[in-house]
Write a protein that holds these residues in place. Structure first.
Motif, PDB file in Angstrom:
ATOM      1  N   ASP A 135     -10.359   9.769 -11.111  1.00  0.00           N
ATOM      2  CA  ASP A 135     -11.249  10.732 -10.480  1.00  0.00           C
ATOM      3  C   ASP A 135     -11.463  10.374  -9.013  1.00  0.00           C
ATOM      4  OD1 ASP A 135     -12.536   8.434 -11.270  1.00  0.00           O
ATOM      5  OD2 ASP A 135     -14.450   9.434 -11.693  1.00  0.00           O
ATOM      6  N   SER A 136     -11.521   9.092  -8.712  1.00  0.00           N
ATOM      7  CA  SER A 136     -11.653   8.672  -7.319  1.00  0.00           C
ATOM      8  C   SER A 136     -10.423   9.065  -6.513  1.00  0.00           C
ATOM      9  CB  SER A 136     -11.854   7.159  -7.235  1.00  0.00           C
ATOM     10  OG  SER A 136     -13.026   6.758  -7.905  1.00  0.00           O
ATOM     11  N   LEU A 137      -9.246   8.864  -7.112  1.00  0.00           N
ATOM     12  CA  LEU A 137      -7.999   9.179  -6.417  1.00  0.00           C
ATOM     13  C   LEU A 137      -7.798  10.688  -6.275  1.00  0.00           C
ATOM     14  CD1 LEU A 137      -5.182   7.086  -5.972  1.00  0.00           C
ATOM     15  CD2 LEU A 137      -7.552   6.379  -6.157  1.00  0.00           C
ATOM     16  N   GLU A 138      -8.145  11.431  -7.303  1.00  0.00           N
ATOM     17  CA  GLU A 138      -7.996  12.885  -7.230  1.00  0.00           C
ATOM     18  C   GLU A 138      -8.950  13.478  -6.197  1.00  0.00           C
ATOM     19  OE1 GLU A 138      -6.110  14.880 -11.012  1.00  0.00           O
ATOM     20  OE2 GLU A 138      -8.177  14.238 -11.425  1.00  0.00           O
ATOM     21  N   LEU A 139     -10.150  12.998  -6.147  1.00  0.00           N
ATOM     22  CA  LEU A 139     -11.104  13.460  -5.144  1.00  0.00           C
ATOM     23  C   LEU A 139     -10.569  13.166  -3.748  1.00  0.00           C
ATOM     24  CD1 LEU A 139     -13.936  14.620  -4.520  1.00  0.00           C
ATOM     25  CD2 LEU A 139     -14.802  12.255  -4.603  1.00  0.00           C
ATOM     26  N   LEU A 148       0.833  -1.201   0.000  1.00  0.00           N
ATOM     27  CA  LEU A 148       0.000   0.000   0.000  1.00  0.00           C
ATOM     28  C   LEU A 148       0.864   1.245   0.000  1.00  0.00           C
ATOM     29  CD1 LEU A 148      -2.587   1.679   0.547  1.00  0.00           C
ATOM     30  CD2 LEU A 148      -2.250   1.201   2.980  1.00  0.00           C
ATOM     31  N   ALA A 149       1.900   1.259   0.848  1.00  0.00           N
ATOM     32  CA  ALA A 149       2.683   2.477   1.020  1.00  0.00           C
ATOM     33  C   ALA A 149       3.624   2.763  -0.129  1.00  0.00           C
ATOM     34  CB  ALA A 149       3.498   2.377   2.316  1.00  0.00           C
ATOM     35  N   THR A 150       3.952   1.739  -0.907  1.00  0.00           N
ATOM     36  CA  THR A 150       4.927   1.947  -1.970  1.00  0.00           C
ATOM     37  C   THR A 150       4.341   1.791  -3.362  1.00  0.00           C
ATOM     38  OG1 THR A 150       5.618  -0.358  -1.740  1.00  0.00           O
ATOM     39  CG2 THR A 150       6.879   1.286  -0.525  1.00  0.00           C
ATOM     40  N   LEU A 151       3.886   0.589  -3.658  1.00  0.00           N
ATOM     41  CA  LEU A 151       3.409   0.325  -5.005  1.00  0.00           C
ATOM     42  C   LEU A 151       1.951   0.700  -5.216  1.00  0.00           C
ATOM     43  CD1 LEU A 151       5.127  -3.123  -5.427  1.00  0.00           C
ATOM     44  CD2 LEU A 151       5.853  -0.950  -6.409  1.00  0.00           C
ATOM     45  N   ALA A 152       1.076   0.320  -4.292  1.00  0.00           N
ATOM     46  CA  ALA A 152      -0.346   0.539  -4.505  1.00  0.00           C
ATOM     47  C   ALA A 152      -0.736   2.001  -4.442  1.00  0.00           C
ATOM     48  CB  ALA A 152      -1.166  -0.253  -3.492  1.00  0.00           C
ATOM     49  N   ALA A 153       0.209   2.866  -4.036  1.00  0.00           N
ATOM     50  CA  ALA A 153      -0.061   4.297  -4.085  1.00  0.00           C
ATOM     51  C   ALA A 153      -0.267   4.762  -5.511  1.00  0.00           C
ATOM     52  CB  ALA A 153       1.106   5.061  -3.456  1.00  0.00           C
ATOM     53  N   SER A 154       0.129   3.945  -6.455  1.00  0.00           N
ATOM     54  CA  SER A 154       0.012   4.309  -7.865  1.00  0.00           C
ATOM     55  C   SER A 154      -1.251   3.784  -8.519  1.00  0.00           C
ATOM     56  CB  SER A 154       1.229   3.759  -8.628  1.00  0.00           C
ATOM     57  OG  SER A 154       2.403   4.243  -8.072  1.00  0.00           O
ATOM     58  N   LEU A 155      -2.244   3.368  -7.769  1.00  0.00           N
ATOM     59  CA  LEU A 155      -3.443   2.770  -8.340  1.00  0.00           C
ATOM     60  C   LEU A 155      -4.391   3.861  -8.817  1.00  0.00           C
ATOM     61  CD1 LEU A 155      -4.032   0.076  -5.623  1.00  0.00           C
ATOM     62  CD2 LEU A 155      -2.555   0.030  -7.604  1.00  0.00           C
ATOM     63  N   VAL A 156      -4.161   4.351  -9.999  1.00  0.00           N
ATOM     64  CA  VAL A 156      -4.976   5.443 -10.497  1.00  0.00           C
ATOM     65  C   VAL A 156      -5.239   5.248 -11.969  1.00  0.00           C
ATOM     66  CG1 VAL A 156      -3.889   6.999  -8.860  1.00  0.00           C
ATOM     67  CG2 VAL A 156      -3.114   6.975 -11.205  1.00  0.00           C
ATOM     68  N   VAL A 157      -6.191   6.035 -12.478  1.00  0.00           N
ATOM     69  CA  VAL A 157      -6.377   6.214 -13.902  1.00  0.00           C
ATOM     70  C   VAL A 157      -6.198   7.693 -14.145  1.00  0.00           C
ATOM     71  CG1 VAL A 157      -7.914   5.852 -15.835  1.00  0.00           C
ATOM     72  CG2 VAL A 157      -8.010   4.338 -13.878  1.00  0.00           C
ATOM     73  N   LEU A 163       3.496  11.913  -7.080  1.00  0.00           N
ATOM     74  CA  LEU A 163       3.030  10.632  -7.595  1.00  0.00           C
ATOM     75  C   LEU A 163       1.781  10.804  -8.443  1.00  0.00           C
ATOM     76  CD1 LEU A 163       3.200   7.569  -7.720  1.00  0.00           C
ATOM     77  CD2 LEU A 163       2.020   7.469  -5.510  1.00  0.00           C
ATOM     78  N   LEU A 164       0.846  11.615  -7.956  1.00  0.00           N
ATOM     79  CA  LEU A 164      -0.388  11.828  -8.687  1.00  0.00           C
ATOM     80  C   LEU A 164      -0.130  12.511 -10.025  1.00  0.00           C
ATOM     81  CD1 LEU A 164      -3.428  11.333  -8.322  1.00  0.00           C
ATOM     82  CD2 LEU A 164      -3.613  13.647  -7.363  1.00  0.00           C
ATOM     83  N   ASN A 165       0.743  13.509 -10.028  1.00  0.00           N
ATOM     84  CA  ASN A 165       1.034  14.231 -11.269  1.00  0.00           C
ATOM     85  C   ASN A 165       1.792  13.357 -12.257  1.00  0.00           C
ATOM     86  OD1 ASN A 165       0.647  16.580 -12.767  1.00  0.00           O
ATOM     87  ND2 ASN A 165       2.615  17.448 -12.128  1.00  0.00           N
ATOM     88  N   PHE A 224      -1.504   7.309   2.688  1.00  0.00           N
ATOM     89  CA  PHE A 224      -1.704   7.117   1.259  1.00  0.00           C
ATOM     90  C   PHE A 224      -1.963   8.450   0.566  1.00  0.00           C
ATOM     91  CE2 PHE A 224      -4.858   5.419  -2.072  1.00  0.00           C
ATOM     92  CZ  PHE A 224      -3.855   5.315  -3.035  1.00  0.00           C
ATOM     93  N   ARG A 225      -2.796   9.281   1.174  1.00  0.00           N
ATOM     94  CA  ARG A 225      -3.111  10.588   0.595  1.00  0.00           C
ATOM     95  C   ARG A 225      -1.853  11.449   0.500  1.00  0.00           C
ATOM     96  NH1 ARG A 225      -6.911  15.230   3.390  1.00  0.00           N
ATOM     97  NH2 ARG A 225      -7.023  16.628   1.595  1.00  0.00           N
ATOM     98  N   GLN A 226      -1.077  11.464   1.557  1.00  0.00           N
ATOM     99  CA  GLN A 226       0.147  12.255   1.541  1.00  0.00           C
ATOM    100  C   GLN A 226       1.134  11.735   0.489  1.00  0.00           C
ATOM    101  OE1 GLN A 226       0.690  15.093   3.175  1.00  0.00           O
ATOM    102  NE2 GLN A 226      -1.400  14.941   3.989  1.00  0.00           N
ATOM    103  N   ALA A 227       1.171  10.419   0.321  1.00  0.00           N
ATOM    104  CA  ALA A 227       2.066   9.842  -0.686  1.00  0.00           C
ATOM    105  C   ALA A 227       1.689  10.302  -2.088  1.00  0.00           C
ATOM    106  CB  ALA A 227       2.035   8.320  -0.602  1.00  0.00           C
ATOM    107  N   LEU A 228       0.406  10.458  -2.356  1.00  0.00           N
ATOM    108  CA  LEU A 228      -0.048  10.916  -3.678  1.00  0.00           C
ATOM    109  C   LEU A 228       0.366  12.350  -3.960  1.00  0.00           C
ATOM    110  CD1 LEU A 228      -3.659   9.427  -3.706  1.00  0.00           C
ATOM    111  CD2 LEU A 228      -1.768   8.719  -5.176  1.00  0.00           C
TER     112      LEU A 228
END
Length: 575
Positions: free
Chosen positions: A56-60, A21-30, A152-154, A88-92
């Motif tokens: 959109d779920s992750l950005e929200l 969750l803290a490393t790889l799954a933080a990238s679960l986005v579209v 990460l999000l960008n 997780f939010r902070q990691a994004l």
């Protein structure tokens, strides 16, 4: 994806799920593709299942802290608590303050591209094609984004194609990481036990009544001087930093050559050299052009496409021999014939450790390199990015042994693939190996502890420092320091403590094995290691007698005491 991991708890325990969750799954986005109106998607493949999650779920969630129904489904299945949600939010959103041009240049080097290639086996373009070019483009574009920067999000927003996580490989990599951690913990515990057992069998003096070799000696230190050398046979020009005592000891003066690591420079080790000079040694610190700080700067500034030149595997040990040759030429006219150049000690850090072991007799092992470097998953060993480039060398027998070198002290050396068991078995001179329990570049459980078993000498020592992490954090530039500051959970070692260990052990080892002064032998004991050991970075020192129990620990695959810590098909034995 949290739910997907939870569904396979029979394979991964809760700790691994959280690591993922803290490393790889933080990238679960579209993410949106700006040239198109549709949303691309990131897919998670675990045959025969195929899952995805919308950006959109992750950005929200990242921007407003709102967990919508889609994201809630995964988080509920994984049992994510509020603390983990916030992490997780902070990691994004966490920004990495990196120069976008330098990011681009690094990931266009062979080393940077190989790193992306390895990650691209886990995170590929949908359909299975390696995702390295998509990742490189997204990373550079995000770094150039003045508004948000490299988060990460960008990064994920700038990915231009559908991407997929290959979860079988992701889980294998995560498992290797966890097993390395468990193995390292087991080795730390074993070293603590062995050092205590050896200390109980030793007859040693009261160290408080002896001189404190952590402090400077009584010979003083003359001003350091730079010498420009030119090896005509190789057309190689480089600097030599020379540090010598202010006054000479009686008889012959011992000499130590100190080899810096990758992207480093002789000046980084000048204080260590001064400590040794104050005990009557002449210390020569050669620059290794092609793998030094200047080469790194040339890459970052766009004048080179390489972090280091592959021929450095050859040139570095030849630099050491050339320095000894040069000191022989200068011995009579500059040093009054005082230098003892038939018993030279060599110290090396990281790539410099490779260097010291090479002149000590270790040989390049292309068979081990092939077996290690051609695996799909390397495991958590960043030094393979360096070691595996040796496969680009012409295939022949390389012999760098210099008989004038009679001892070697190596800190965080790279060993496992480039030398392997066969290559290191040729080392028969006294050796001290130093390692840290928190070294991500050359993990002790892979790179040094096995080397202690493989090296074929009865006079060898192993030193393990808890929390040591490969580099001297007091010498980092501002940009790297900013990256470290962005990692609040990172616990840095106390450099002052590490320096005292380095000062003492370098003096003791060099006095005994280079200067042939047996009066310092008590300092090369488990008892002395325990005597100077300090929290929060305790040190454990063991001698040759620890080879058998450490060998048993490494080969205990039939027990649960130490999980397999090497990549598959690379669990060497001692047959």
């Amino acid at each position: 994806m949290f739910g997907f991991i939870a569904s396979f708890k029979c394979v991964f325990n809760k700790k691994v799920k959280y690591l993922t969750l803290a490393t790889l799954a933080a990238s679960l986005v579209v993410f949106p593709v700006y040239a198109q109106s549709r949303l691309t998607r990131l897919v998670f493949i675990y045959p025969p299942l195929n899952l995805s999650l919308g950006i959109d779920s992750l950005e929200l969630f990242a921007n407003e802290g709102v967990v919508n129904n889609e994201l809630a489904f995964y988080m509920n299945l994984a049992g994510v608590n509020e603390e983990q949600k916030e992490a997780f939010r902070q990691a994004l959103l966490k920004k990495a303050d990196l120069d976008p041009v330098e990011v681009s240049r690094f990931f266009n080097t062979p080393m940077g591209e190989e790193l992306l290639t390895r990650v691209g086996k886990l995170f590929s373009i949908q359909g299975g094609r390696n995702g390295k070019y998509a990742m490189r483009g997204a990373m550079v574009q995000a770094a150039f984004d003045e508004k948000e920067g490299l988060t990460l999000l960008n990064f994920l927003r700038h990915l231009a194609v559908n991407m997929q996580f290959n979860l079988l490989e992701v889980f294998e990599a995560a498992s290797l990481l966890e097993r390395l951690g468990e193995g390292t913990n087991a080795i730390v515990a074993e070293m603590k036990t062995l050092s205590s057992q050896q200390a109980q069998l030793e007859t040693v003096p009261d160290f408080s009544t002896l001189g404190d070799i952590r402090q400077p000696g009584g010979y003083g230190v003359a001003p350091s001087r730079q010498i420009r050398l030119f090896d005509e046979s190789r057309q190689r020009e480089f600097n030599l930093l020379l540090v010598q005592p202010q006054r000479w000891r009686e008889g012959k003066t011992p000499v130590v050559i100190l080899s810096h690591g990758l992207a480093s420079r002789p000046e980084d080790f000048e204080q260590r050299a001064k400590q040794l000079a104050s005990y009557g040694f002449v210390v020569a610190l050669p620059q290794h052009p092609g793998s030094d700080f200047n080469q790194l700067q040339a890459m970052l500034q766009g004048f080179s496409r390489e972090v280091f030149k592959v021929n450095e595997f050859i040139d570095r040990p030849l630099d050491v021999s050339y320095v000894i040759d040069e000191l022989e030429r200068r011995n009579s006219r500059e040093f009054g014939g005082r230098l003892d150049l038939n018993n030279v000690g060599v110290m090396g850090h990281s790539f410099g450790g490779y260097n010291a072991l090479a002149v000590a007799g270790a040989s390049l092992n292309f068979a081990t390199l092939e077996a290690t470097c051609n695996q799909d998953i390397w495991g958590p060993n960043l030094s393979l990015l360096l070691q595996c480039r040796a496969l680009e060398l012409p295939r022949k027998d390389y012999n760098f042994r210099d008989e004038r070198v009679t001892s070697a002290l190596v800190i965080n050396p790279v060993t496992s693939a480039v030398f392997g068991a066969e290559g290191l078995s040729s080392v028969t001179i006294p050796v001290m190996l130093g390692a840290g329990s928190s070294d991500p570049a050359t993990p002790a459980a892979i790179e040094q502890l096995k080397a202690f078993v493989w090296i074929n000498t009865d006079d060898k020592y192993f030193v393990l420092v808890e929390g040591q992490a490969h580099v001297n954090f007091s010498q980092l530039d501002g940009q790297m320091q900013a990256v470290l500051d962005s990692l609040p959970e990172l616990k840095l070692p106390k450099q002052q403590i590490l320096d005292t260990y380095g000062n003492a052990l370098l003096v003791a080892f060099s006095q005994v094995h280079t200067a042939k002064n047996e009066q310092y032998r008590p300092f090369l004991s488990a008892s002395y290691g325990n005597y100077i050991s300090r929290q929060p970075n305790p040190m454990y020192l063991v001698r040759s007698e620890a080879e058998v129990p450490l060998s048993e620990l490494f080969n205990s695959r039939r027990t649960s005491r130490l999980p397999a810590i090497y990549p598959r098909n690379f669990i060497p034995n001692n047959d």
